[in-house]
Design a protein around this motif. Structure first.
Motif, short mmCIF file in Angstrom:
data_model
loop_
_atom_site.label_atom_id
_atom_site.label_comp_id
_atom_site.label_asym_id
_atom_site.label_seq_id
_atom_site.Cartn_x
_atom_site.Cartn_y
_atom_site.Cartn_z
N TYR A 265 0.94 -1.10 0.04
CA TYR A 265 -0.09 -0.10 0.05
C TYR A 265 1.00 1.36 0.08
CZ TYR A 265 -3.96 2.87 1.21
OH TYR A 265 -4.92 3.90 1.14
N GLY A 266 1.96 1.15 0.67
CA GLY A 266 2.80 2.32 0.74
C GLY A 266 2.71 2.88 2.43
N ILE A 267 3.58 2.80 3.15
CA ILE A 267 3.65 3.08 4.47
C ILE A 267 3.56 4.68 4.49
CG2 ILE A 267 5.14 3.31 6.62
CD1 ILE A 267 6.15 0.70 5.93
N ASP A 268 4.33 5.44 3.55
CA ASP A 268 4.07 6.98 3.94
C ASP A 268 2.70 7.38 3.35
OD1 ASP A 268 6.62 7.53 4.44
OD2 ASP A 268 7.48 7.66 2.27
N LYS A 269 2.09 6.51 2.29
CA LYS A 269 0.76 6.99 1.91
C LYS A 269 -0.18 6.45 2.98
CE LYS A 269 -2.69 5.61 -1.27
NZ LYS A 269 -3.17 4.67 -2.57
N ALA A 270 0.02 5.62 3.59
CA ALA A 270 -0.84 5.08 4.79
C ALA A 270 -0.78 6.31 5.93
CB ALA A 270 -0.35 3.62 5.38
N ILE A 271 0.49 6.54 5.98
CA ILE A 271 0.59 7.53 7.24
C ILE A 271 -0.20 8.92 6.91
CG2 ILE A 271 2.34 9.00 8.32
CD1 ILE A 271 4.10 6.66 8.25
N SER A 272 0.00 9.34 5.68
CA SER A 272 -0.95 10.57 5.15
C SER A 272 -2.26 10.29 5.31
CB SER A 272 -0.14 10.99 3.99
OG SER A 272 -0.94 9.99 2.79
N GLU A 273 -2.79 9.08 5.29
CA GLU A 273 -4.22 8.88 5.64
C GLU A 273 -4.66 8.56 6.80
OE1 GLU A 273 -4.99 5.96 2.38
OE2 GLU A 273 -4.31 7.31 0.70
N GLY A 274 -3.65 8.73 7.81
CA GLY A 274 -3.93 8.40 9.21
C GLY A 274 -3.39 7.44 10.05
N ALA A 275 -2.56 6.62 9.24
CA ALA A 275 -1.74 5.37 10.11
C ALA A 275 -0.89 6.16 10.93
CB ALA A 275 -0.98 4.59 8.92
N VAL A 276 -0.91 5.46 12.26
CA VAL A 276 0.07 5.93 13.19
C VAL A 276 0.95 5.02 13.72
CG1 VAL A 276 0.18 6.98 15.64
CG2 VAL A 276 -1.55 7.70 14.00
N LEU A 277 2.28 5.09 13.76
CA LEU A 277 3.44 4.15 14.34
C LEU A 277 2.88 3.94 15.80
CD1 LEU A 277 5.95 2.69 14.00
CD2 LEU A 277 6.95 4.39 14.98
N VAL A 278 2.67 2.52 16.46
CA VAL A 278 2.47 2.13 17.68
C VAL A 278 3.47 1.47 18.27
CG1 VAL A 278 1.08 0.63 19.17
CG2 VAL A 278 0.08 1.95 16.62
N GLN A 279 3.95 2.14 19.67
CA GLN A 279 4.98 1.51 20.39
C GLN A 279 4.50 0.25 20.83
OE1 GLN A 279 8.04 2.92 20.36
NE2 GLN A 279 7.18 4.38 18.70
N ALA A 280 5.33 -0.61 21.31
CA ALA A 280 5.13 -2.03 21.99
C ALA A 280 4.08 -1.84 23.10
CB ALA A 280 6.18 -2.92 22.25
N ASN A 281 4.41 -1.30 23.86
CA ASN A 281 3.56 -1.16 25.04
C ASN A 281 2.24 -0.36 24.59
OD1 ASN A 281 4.83 1.76 24.47
ND2 ASN A 281 4.59 2.27 26.70
N GLU A 282 1.99 0.42 23.84
CA GLU A 282 0.82 0.92 23.39
C GLU A 282 -0.07 -0.28 22.63
OE1 GLU A 282 0.95 5.31 21.82
OE2 GLU A 282 2.22 4.08 20.79
N GLU A 283 0.82 -1.03 22.03
CA GLU A 283 0.16 -2.16 21.29
C GLU A 283 -0.68 -2.90 22.06
OE1 GLU A 283 1.82 -5.94 19.06
OE2 GLU A 283 2.99 -4.10 18.75
N LYS A 284 -0.06 -3.26 23.19
CA LYS A 284 -0.51 -4.34 24.04
C LYS A 284 -1.84 -3.46 24.71
CE LYS A 284 3.46 -6.89 25.27
NZ LYS A 284 4.58 -6.98 26.04
N GLN A 285 -2.05 -2.34 24.92
CA GLN A 285 -3.15 -1.64 25.73
C GLN A 285 -4.02 -1.44 25.02
OE1 GLN A 285 -1.14 2.08 27.05
NE2 GLN A 285 0.01 1.09 28.66
N LYS A 286 -3.97 -0.98 23.65
CA LYS A 286 -4.91 -0.62 22.64
C LYS A 286 -5.65 -1.57 21.85
CE LYS A 286 -3.41 3.97 21.35
NZ LYS A 286 -2.62 4.83 20.40
N PHE A 287 -4.88 -3.02 21.72
CA PHE A 287 -5.31 -3.90 20.71
C PHE A 287 -5.36 -5.21 21.55
CE2 PHE A 287 -3.47 -0.63 17.90
CZ PHE A 287 -4.55 -0.60 17.34
N ASN A 288 -5.11 -5.52 22.56
CA ASN A 288 -5.14 -6.88 23.28
C ASN A 288 -6.59 -6.58 24.30
OD1 ASN A 288 -3.20 -7.98 21.84
ND2 ASN A 288 -1.52 -7.64 23.47
N LYS A 289 -7.59 -6.75 23.87
CA LYS A 289 -8.61 -6.64 24.40
C LYS A 289 -9.19 -8.24 24.86
CE LYS A 289 -9.86 -2.42 22.87
NZ LYS A 289 -9.12 -1.46 23.87
#
Length: 64
Positions: A40-64
């Protein structure tokens, strides 16, 4: 290569046909890797709202 993880808007995930295969935060964002976004293109995804997630954030936001 170090794989980075991104919080990506649903529109991008749907376009990549990964919605049924990736974790959602329940708020319209999904967890995708830099490998998922390569075609898809990382730069394109970022320009469309994708955000880099840190490992500690990943567990908090996506492990429900």
């Amino acid at each position: 290569m170090n794989v980075k993880m991104y919080s990506v808007p649903e529109a991008i995930v749907s376009e990549l046909n990964l919605k049924d295969y990736r974790q959602s935060d329940g708020k319209g964002n999904y967890l995708l890797s830099s490998r998922d976004l390569r075609c898809y293109g990382i730069d394109k995804a970022i320009s469309e709202g994708a955000v880099l997630v840190q490992a500690n954030e990943e567990k908090q936001k996506f492990n429900k």
